[in-house]
Design a protein around this motif. Structure first.
Motif, PDB file in Angstrom:
ATOM      1  N   LYS A  26      13.112  60.116  51.340  1.00 21.00           N
ATOM      2  CA  LYS A  26      12.549  60.076  52.772  1.00 21.00           C
ATOM      3  C   LYS A  26      11.728  61.365  53.049  1.00 21.00           C
ATOM      4  N   TRP A  27      12.481  62.419  52.801  1.00 20.82           N
ATOM      5  CA  TRP A  27      11.993  63.881  53.188  1.00 20.82           C
ATOM      6  C   TRP A  27      10.839  63.973  52.395  1.00 20.82           C
TER       7      TRP A  27
ATOM      8  N   ASN B  58       8.609  62.087  50.765  1.00 17.66           N
ATOM      9  CA  ASN B  58       7.454  61.438  51.224  1.00 17.66           C
ATOM     10  C   ASN B  58       6.985  61.526  52.589  1.00 17.66           C
ATOM     11  N   ALA B  59       7.679  62.108  53.613  1.00 18.39           N
ATOM     12  CA  ALA B  59       7.300  62.611  54.677  1.00 18.39           C
ATOM     13  C   ALA B  59       6.483  63.861  54.712  1.00 18.39           C
ATOM     14  N   MET B  60       6.980  64.586  53.794  1.00 17.24           N
ATOM     15  CA  MET B  60       6.407  66.060  53.474  1.00 17.24           C
ATOM     16  C   MET B  60       4.685  65.838  52.828  1.00 17.24           C
TER      17      MET B  60
ATOM     18  N   GLY C 268       2.617  63.275  53.638  1.00 16.82           N
ATOM     19  CA  GLY C 268       1.597  62.843  54.574  1.00 16.82           C
ATOM     20  C   GLY C 268       1.382  64.174  55.654  1.00 16.82           C
TER      21      GLY C 268
ATOM     22  N   PRO D  45       1.665  66.130  58.690  1.00 14.05           N
ATOM     23  CA  PRO D  45       2.821  66.225  59.401  1.00 14.05           C
ATOM     24  C   PRO D  45       2.417  66.059  60.823  1.00 14.05           C
TER      25      PRO D  45
ATOM     26  N   VAL E  99       6.777  68.021  64.056  1.00 15.44           N
ATOM     27  CA  VAL E  99       7.177  68.609  62.848  1.00 15.44           C
ATOM     28  C   VAL E  99       6.324  70.092  62.901  1.00 15.44           C
TER      29      VAL E  99
ATOM     30  N   GLU F 223      17.967  64.291  58.941  1.00 12.96           N
ATOM     31  CA  GLU F 223      17.944  63.276  59.683  1.00 12.96           C
ATOM     32  C   GLU F 223      18.488  63.677  61.174  1.00 12.96           C
TER      33      GLU F 223
ATOM     34  N   TYR G 190      12.661  64.073  61.897  1.00  6.70           N
ATOM     35  CA  TYR G 190      12.112  62.802  61.770  1.00  6.70           C
ATOM     36  C   TYR G 190      11.867  62.358  63.082  1.00  6.70           C
ATOM     37  N   GLU G 191      12.475  62.351  64.102  1.00  9.03           N
ATOM     38  CA  GLU G 191      12.208  61.855  65.724  1.00  9.03           C
ATOM     39  C   GLU G 191      11.983  63.080  66.500  1.00  9.03           C
TER      40      GLU G 191
END
Length: 423
Positions: free
Chosen positions: A351-352, A354-356, A358, A360, A364, A392, A396-397
């Protein structure tokens, strides 16, 4: 005595083989190269292992190079502005130090140790047909070779694999002669340099075949200005391109790299692959089952430096699952449960990472920027490399990020007030 076959002699395969060997299992390890061929070959990775993964090695008594490898005490983040100055620059301190050991050194040494301890080492590039035969003679077959024909046995899990194409073009150089970062010459850190829309440069100290060295690692957005290493076969040209790009996009890193030279003729690597999570169980033509290990089944982009860490954690998790299972059959249900146990940890890495990969989101960017003024935020971000599950709680939020930054800023303001009052 239970007989186990492990195909693939990387971080996970060797760590698991040595761990099972210590528990009294009869282990056969298959590698497509000898220890000498690995040691004299091309670099294989950009490994930086954090505290938890290093502790798994210590627990097995496999930390042979801990006293020699540089102690990495921090993770720094710099963000380039359009004019190639630094818009953001900070370093977070790690609770427990990290280390990097060239896999040519580690895998060759571990392979020799496995053989010296009585393990059966088979030098053979295994095919599916080989495993079809071996599955009948071993209690359990594990596939830890993350490339080639064997990986095709493990189908892609589309629900856990958002990308179908590589998200970065990778280019690695191992060098001697890199100067320290002047901001913290007294300690070593991994430096993550972000060039928005272009890619990233990671710089990390390592121990290689010729002693202390540093890794220069470009991750370029495909089709962008960093995607120029495909087809470059001359190591000198590879390094020259690396330095030209550093000078253009990250002059503060280039300033300490003007005297570098490659560690050896095999000190460069380039490539790309799509981040993929696969189904953990492979089915052989004869009906036998094999269990995938580490990046065979969970292959993340190296942008978050988790590859060797995940391999170590997977090996440790599988070792526990195998030993706890005792004399019972290693059937499909057990294989599924063993992977699910590992996925409890691996899902946070995926999850982390794949987030990095994209673009930001604003919250973030706010977090990364605020870490320059709030040291606790910088430290927490740095320690997330050891425990990605913590992201988490604050990453993310937007609401959680804002609440966390407000909490840290409030605590810092209160501490400053108390200091002023006491003065």
């Amino acid at each position: 005595m239970r007989r186990i076959l492990i195909v693939g002699a990387g971080q996970s395969g060797l760590q698991l083989a040595l761990g099972l060997q210590a528990q009294g299992y009869e282990v056969t390890l298959m590698s497509n190269r000898t220890a000498d061929e690995i040691r004299s070959g091309r670099v294989m990775s950009t490994q930086c292992m954090f505290h938890t993964a290093l502790q798994h090695e210590r627990d097995l008594g496999l930390n042979f190079w801990e006293s020699q490898a540089p102690r990495i005490e921090g993770v720094g983040v710099s963000v380039a502005a359009p004019d190639a100055t630094r818009a953001i620059d900070w370093v977070g301190k790690l609770k427990g130090y990290a280390q990097s050991v060239d896999q040519r050194v580690k895998m060759a040494g571990w392979m020799e140790t496995f053989a010296q301890r009585g393990g059966q080492l088979v030098i053979h590039g295994a095919a599916v047909s080989d495993l079809d035969f071996f599955a009948r003679t071993y209690d359990l077959v594990l596939v830890s070779a993350g490339k080639g024909e064997l990986v095709s046995m493990f189908g892609r899990d589309a629900s856990r694999s958002p990308y179908t194409e590589p998200q970065r073009a990778l280019a690695v150089s191992y060098v001697h002669g890199l100067g320290p970062r002047p901001e913290h010459p007294e300690f070593d850190a991994v430096r993550c340099n972000l060039v928005p829309g272009v890619g990233e440069l990671f710089v990390m100290p390592t121990l290689t075949t010729s002693g202390r060295a540093d890794i220069l690692f470009w991750e370029g957005v495909p089709g962008g200005p960093l995607d120029v290493f495909n087809g470059v076969t001359d190591p000198a040209e590879h390094l020259s391109l690396t330095l030209e790009l550093m000078e253009k996009f990250l002059p503060w890193e280039y300033a300490r790299a003007t005297k570098v030279e490659l560690t050896d003729g095999g000190g460069t690597l380039a490539g790309r692959y799509a981040p993929t999570v696969r189904n953990p169980i492979g089915r052989l033509p004869g009906g036998g089952l094999v269990l995938g290990v580490a990046d065979v089944v969970v292959a993340n982009d190296p942008i978050t430096g988790q590859g060797s860490n995940s391999a170590s954690k997977c090996a440790a998790s599988y070792l526990s699952s195998i030993v706890e299972h005792g004399e019972k059959e290693f059937d499909e249900a057990w294989m599924r449960s063993a992977f699910d146990r590992y996925w409890d940890t691996a899902q946070h890495v995926t999850k982390w990472t794949n987030a990095m990969l994209g673009v930001p989101p604003e919250h973030v960017l706010n977090l990364i920027g605020a870490a320059g003024q709030l040291q606790p935020a910088a430290d927490r971000f740095a320690n997330g490399f050891d425990d990605p599950a913590d992201f988490e709680n604050f990453f993310y939020e937007p609401e959680k990020t804002a609440a966390y930054l407000a909490e840290v800023a409030g605590a810092q303001a209160q501490a400053q007030t108390q200091t002023q009052t006491q003065a």
